[in-house]
Design a protein around this motif. Structure first.
Motif, PDB file in Angstrom:
ATOM      1  N   PHE A  25      39.397  46.566  28.803  1.00 40.51           N
ATOM      2  CA  PHE A  25      38.275  45.804  29.549  1.00 40.51           C
ATOM      3  C   PHE A  25      39.038  44.854  30.437  1.00 40.51           C
ATOM      4  N   ILE A  26      39.907  44.277  30.015  1.00 38.79           N
ATOM      5  CA  ILE A  26      40.939  43.235  30.844  1.00 38.79           C
ATOM      6  C   ILE A  26      41.149  43.879  32.030  1.00 38.79           C
ATOM      7  N   GLU A  27      41.815  45.080  31.798  1.00 38.08           N
ATOM      8  CA  GLU A  27      42.498  45.857  33.111  1.00 38.08           C
ATOM      9  C   GLU A  27      41.559  46.220  34.084  1.00 38.08           C
ATOM     10  N   GLN A  28      40.514  46.693  33.420  1.00 35.98           N
ATOM     11  CA  GLN A  28      39.366  47.668  34.331  1.00 35.98           C
ATOM     12  C   GLN A  28      38.386  46.549  35.069  1.00 35.98           C
ATOM     13  N   ASN A  29      38.500  45.392  34.662  1.00 31.89           N
ATOM     14  CA  ASN A  29      37.473  44.384  35.160  1.00 31.89           C
ATOM     15  C   ASN A  29      37.892  43.166  35.682  1.00 31.89           C
ATOM     16  N   GLY A  30      39.244  43.297  36.285  1.00 30.21           N
ATOM     17  CA  GLY A  30      39.758  42.306  37.097  1.00 30.21           C
ATOM     18  C   GLY A  30      39.729  40.837  36.551  1.00 30.21           C
ATOM     19  N   ILE A  31      39.841  40.822  34.895  1.00 33.64           N
ATOM     20  CA  ILE A  31      39.827  39.613  34.354  1.00 33.64           C
ATOM     21  C   ILE A  31      40.974  38.705  34.727  1.00 33.64           C
ATOM     22  N   LEU A  32      42.171  39.169  35.078  1.00 33.73           N
ATOM     23  CA  LEU A  32      43.145  38.149  35.266  1.00 33.73           C
ATOM     24  C   LEU A  32      42.982  37.434  36.711  1.00 33.73           C
ATOM     25  N   ASP A  33      42.631  38.226  37.603  1.00 36.57           N
ATOM     26  CA  ASP A  33      42.207  37.667  38.885  1.00 36.57           C
ATOM     27  C   ASP A  33      41.044  36.518  38.902  1.00 36.57           C
ATOM     28  N   LYS A  34      40.135  36.900  37.937  1.00 33.82           N
ATOM     29  CA  LYS A  34      38.870  35.936  37.585  1.00 33.82           C
ATOM     30  C   LYS A  34      39.622  34.538  37.147  1.00 33.82           C
ATOM     31  N   VAL A  35      40.611  34.671  36.064  1.00 33.25           N
ATOM     32  CA  VAL A  35      40.981  33.698  35.461  1.00 33.25           C
ATOM     33  C   VAL A  35      41.718  32.783  36.453  1.00 33.25           C
ATOM     34  N   ASN A  36      42.623  33.452  37.198  1.00 30.75           N
ATOM     35  CA  ASN A  36      43.404  32.695  38.102  1.00 30.75           C
ATOM     36  C   ASN A  36      42.465  31.845  39.141  1.00 30.75           C
ATOM     37  N   ALA A  37      41.270  32.714  39.448  1.00 32.21           N
ATOM     38  CA  ALA A  37      40.362  31.926  40.549  1.00 32.21           C
ATOM     39  C   ALA A  37      39.715  30.436  39.763  1.00 32.21           C
ATOM     40  N   ASP A  38      39.241  30.715  38.401  1.00 32.09           N
ATOM     41  CA  ASP A  38      38.824  29.970  37.568  1.00 32.09           C
ATOM     42  C   ASP A  38      39.926  28.792  37.389  1.00 32.09           C
ATOM     43  N   ALA A  39      41.024  28.936  37.470  1.00 28.33           N
ATOM     44  CA  ALA A  39      42.098  27.976  37.292  1.00 28.33           C
ATOM     45  C   ALA A  39      41.885  27.052  38.370  1.00 28.33           C
ATOM     46  N   GLU A  40      41.869  27.423  39.467  1.00 28.22           N
ATOM     47  CA  GLU A  40      41.969  26.595  40.693  1.00 28.22           C
ATOM     48  C   GLU A  40      40.518  25.621  40.400  1.00 28.22           C
ATOM     49  N   PHE A  41      39.606  26.160  40.012  1.00 27.34           N
ATOM     50  CA  PHE A  41      38.423  25.430  39.834  1.00 27.34           C
ATOM     51  C   PHE A  41      38.455  24.191  38.805  1.00 27.34           C
ATOM     52  N   MET A  42      39.179  24.692  37.814  1.00 26.52           N
ATOM     53  CA  MET A  42      39.314  23.747  36.729  1.00 26.52           C
ATOM     54  C   MET A  42      40.213  22.644  37.038  1.00 26.52           C
ATOM     55  N   ARG A  43      41.262  22.975  37.726  1.00 20.67           N
ATOM     56  CA  ARG A  43      42.175  21.979  38.219  1.00 20.67           C
ATOM     57  C   ARG A  43      41.511  20.877  39.179  1.00 20.67           C
ATOM     58  N   GLU A  44      40.811  21.443  40.112  1.00 18.15           N
ATOM     59  CA  GLU A  44      40.035  20.567  41.033  1.00 18.15           C
ATOM     60  C   GLU A  44      39.239  19.527  40.331  1.00 18.15           C
ATOM     61  N   SER A  45      38.359  20.008  39.350  1.00 16.18           N
ATOM     62  CA  SER A  45      37.486  19.378  38.830  1.00 16.18           C
ATOM     63  C   SER A  45      38.144  18.441  37.745  1.00 16.18           C
ATOM     64  N   LEU A  46      39.135  18.766  37.178  1.00 16.85           N
ATOM     65  CA  LEU A  46      39.531  17.783  35.932  1.00 16.85           C
ATOM     66  C   LEU A  46      40.449  16.887  36.927  1.00 16.85           C
TER      67      LEU A  46
END
Length: 452
Positions: free
Chosen positions: A340-361
């Protein structure tokens, strides 16, 4: 208030704040079940007495007997895909009808496929796999294998590290909460400070966390006969992220002194840091990798070690020999999680979420002096609370206020080291859910800033 040293792995369950929490959730049904739990289970720090009584889970949510939902930003690190993920559950149901258990003297196709998959995901010659029912057992197998490979029994680990709760694992770990009152443990374990730059014995060093790596070599040379260095690639509990230079130096030291580098990625593998494995951020090869927790897809207990081909030298020794060693169900759950991680681009999603978390925190840090530092990678974040940014005194009472206020409003996480709010949500969390959680956190920080 309990001493801070009792809070390294997580928030404790024996504080006055916990007693106040029971008044918040008090209702006859919940109180009755909590009483039953306390009557029948052995009490232990960090666990029984328990926080609440759960009846269901789905996605990022836990639901208690009264219908209250918690967004789970802790999850014991098993919830990369959240709870009761339909793809994982479907595969498990299919396997249940075919082969739910495989006796130890036999193998099975799901176990073979998972072993091959893990080897394919690893770099170099990291191809040899052993499975276990839990991460503690994986650590045990890795330590035993290191003794056989090197002929040396001594181990270096980090203070405040957690590698499991069995006697051999707590011997290799560095947390007093697990070692106190235990008496003699395994001999030959030397501990060094964990790499950190915000606080710690070398925090004021001009060259960052490199002195912590230099200290590893100092201990290896002074002690002698060291066979292994066991360490989390990135420390999960309070989110300590070593530098590139630290890991380059550590890999060089271990190779130079013929010390096996054992990475404990049990809580942080499978996308948590934005890579399948955390060591991929640094571009080096470990000698043995320990995996677990999320390997079972948030459903099955499943763990593993992956070692180099050349370490297949223990044919006459039972390194594991667990009843549920090659679990078909655990293997199917793991394969479904990885697929599921590989077929649904989860790693790309997590890296995008990381930038959101960094800016917000970072915005919260600018707004509230209670926040001393923000550290994070992927969807693993630590917010260190301090009474004063100059002295860096730990804000232990404030951290408890923040945690229980968040729990009141449906956000669950743990506090590490007494003052670090650790945020580790499911990787499938939506941006809207992340925003909602951060709003709950901000209100709690604002309240704690005023109350204390």
């Amino acid at each position: 208030m309990a001493a801070v040293h009792n809070r390294t792995e997580g928030d404790i369950n024996l504080s006055s704040a916990r007693q106040d929490w029971y008044a918040v959730i008090s209702d006859p049904e919940t109180s009755g079940w909590l009483h039953e739990d306390a009557e029948h289970f052995l009490h232990q720090s960090l666990s029984t007495p328990c926080l609440d009584v759960l009846v269901s889970c789905e996605g990022i949510y836990l639901t208690d007997v009264q219908g209250k939902r918690y967004m789970d930003f802790h999850g014991n690190n098993v919830h990369q895909l959240g709870y009761r993920h339909p793809y994982v559950i479907e595969k498990l149901k299919e396997q249940m009808d075919i082969l739910p258990f495989s006796p130890r003297r036999y193998t099975n196709i799901p176990a073979i496929e998972l072993a091959k998959k893990l080897g394919d995901l690893m770099p170099g010659d990291l191809n040899r796999v052993l499975f276990a029912p839990g991460g503690t057992s994986a650590i045990s197998m890795a330590l035993k294998l290191a003794r056989i490979v090197t002929g040396k029994h001594k181990v270096v680990s980090l203070w405040d590290s957690f590698h499991g709760a069995s006697l051999d694992a707590i011997s290799a770990g560095g947390e007093l909460d697990f070692r106190k009152d235990m008496g003699p443990l395994l001999p030959g374990v030397e501990r060094i400070p964990p790499p950190m730059t915000y606080r710690g014995p070398f925090a004021a060093a001009d060259n960052g966390d490199l002195p912590y790596a230099d200290y590893l070599e100092y201990v290896i040379e002074k002690e002698g006969d060291i066979g292994a260095f066991v360490i989390e690639t990135i420390r999960n509990t309070d989110v300590q992220i070593p530098s590139q230079g630290y890991w380059e130096r550590v890999r060089h030291i271990c190779t130079k002194h013929k010390v096996l580098l054992i990475l404990d990625e049990i809580p942080i593998a499978f996308g948590r840091t934005g890579k399948m494995f955390a060591f991929e951020h640094y571009g080096f090869e470990p000698d043995i990798v320990c995996l677990g927790k999320g390997l079972g897809g948030g459903v099955m207990p499943m763990a593993a070690i992956v070692a180099r081909d050349g370490y297949n030298v223990a044919q006459s020794v039972s390194l594991g020999h667990f009843t549920h060693e090659k679990s078909p169900l655990g293997s199917v759950a793991a394969l479904a999680m990885l697929d599921f991680i590989e077929q649904n681009g989860i790693l790309d999603k997590v890296n995008a979420d990381a930038e959101f978390m960094r800016e917000s925190l970072e915005k919260l840090k600018e707004k509230y002096p209670l926040i001393g530092e923000v550290r994070g990678i992927g969807l693993l974040w630590g917010v260190e609370l301090v009474k004063d940014r100059g002295t860096k005194e730990k804000a232990v009472q404030e951290a408890e206020i923040v945690m229980y206020e968040c729990l009141k409003n449906g956000l669950s996480f743990k506090v590490s080291q007494g003052n670090v709010v650790q945020l580790s949500p499911p990787l499938i969390i939506t941006r809207e859910q992340l925003s909602e959680a951060l709003q709950i956190l901000e209100k709690a920080i604002e309240m704690a800033s005023v109350l204390v």
